[in-house]
Design an enzyme around this catalytic site. Sequence first.
Site, short mmCIF file in Angstrom:
data_model
loop_
_atom_site.label_atom_id
_atom_site.label_comp_id
_atom_site.label_asym_id
_atom_site.label_seq_id
_atom_site.Cartn_x
_atom_site.Cartn_y
_atom_site.Cartn_z
N ARG A 63 35.34 40.71 43.22
CA ARG A 63 34.03 40.91 42.60
C ARG A 63 33.05 39.82 43.02
O ARG A 63 33.45 38.72 43.43
CB ARG A 63 34.17 40.93 41.07
N LEU A 118 42.77 42.52 39.28
CA LEU A 118 43.18 42.45 40.69
C LEU A 118 42.14 43.08 41.62
O LEU A 118 42.48 43.65 42.66
CB LEU A 118 44.56 43.11 40.89
N ALA A 128 59.86 32.89 45.29
CA ALA A 128 60.70 33.79 46.08
C ALA A 128 60.16 33.93 47.50
O ALA A 128 60.92 33.89 48.48
CB ALA A 128 60.80 35.15 45.40
N GLU A 135 32.60 50.86 69.61
CA GLU A 135 31.89 51.28 70.81
C GLU A 135 31.38 52.72 70.68
O GLU A 135 30.24 53.03 71.04
CB GLU A 135 32.82 51.17 72.02
N ALA A 191 48.51 25.56 30.50
CA ALA A 191 48.81 24.65 29.39
C ALA A 191 50.14 25.05 28.76
O ALA A 191 50.77 26.04 29.13
CB ALA A 191 47.69 24.70 28.37
#
Length: 360
Positions: A221, A218, A289, A66, A177
């Site tokens: 993109r 991390l 976890a 605002e 794999a």
Amino acid sequence: MSTETAPSRPGTLPELDERAMARALQLAARGPAGGVNPRVGCVLLDADGRVLAEGWHRGAGTDHAEVDALGHLAPGAARGATAVVTLEPCDHTGRTGPCSVALIDAGVARVVIGEADPNPLAAGGAARLRAAGIQVDQGPLAAEAARLNRRWAASLRLGRPFVTAKWAASLDGRVAAADGTSRWITGTEARLDVHRRRAEHGAIVVGTGTALADDPALTARDAEGALLPHQPRPVVVGRREPPADAAVRRHPLPLLRETAHDPAALLDRLQQAEVRSVFLEGGPTLLSAFAAAGLVDEYLIYLAPTLLGGDRLATGDLGVATIDEQRLLTIDDITRLGDDLLVVAAPRTHAQKHHAEKDG
């Protein structure tokens, strides 16, 4: 100040409100996600429904939406205007002053609100505005306004960051794999969707096993590999230290290290660091976890049309000794991304579990 797509044509009041709110939501989405403040957008309309100014909140310590919009106008130019705001104007003094007072002082005649503020420390702006003789209406697109800040609102309720757990797997549930390779199980569209969702969170968390095996940056993109405007803070959990030349050390935000595999302690630390949402990418030890501790609020599971076999699963032991202890989820959405599927799911509430048992 851009007004290219903002409402500019005369119309009925509901039409004007909806167009202005849709624009305000677009503006709000420009703000950083996952931080201590919600994302908010504002559009100021004159008496004929034409746009006077726009604004949005750029993050903690900056002008609220605002005030940002009012700042584009000369003194007195907002008198008699309508302010269309995605979230109820705040009514407290923190790093900035109350937006309710700013609107009153500017002479605004009407305020349209997308969502009431769920933060008890900041709520009350609508009541102050009404007490000052300003008309306050609950606006259109309320569900969209609430969804924009749903993780932030959940963190208020939970007292910790909202946690999204993500993994990519084959149809037989394998994430790698036999030799540990996993790039790439899913296709380009799925990977771009992951990056978009990373940018919607305040932090991205992996274990040291993932950090050492995959050397992830991390970052969030775009399709060309350029950094998106909003980046999650990188967090690596575990005793082993990422090497000095690890990609994560080139992240635009400082790396946060946590040596203990204690999900609750990590979330508390991130909460103190003003992170309100976490994107959890694993590996299996860390994901398990969090899931076992009941600290995952949303699951994003990307499924690729392939089979890998073996024992490399997304999660390990979750403490489920018998089928009665299974961790039931509710599927909220299934989306096709190229050849892949994205399943969005959330833990079932006790009420949902009870309802399912009765139906069964």
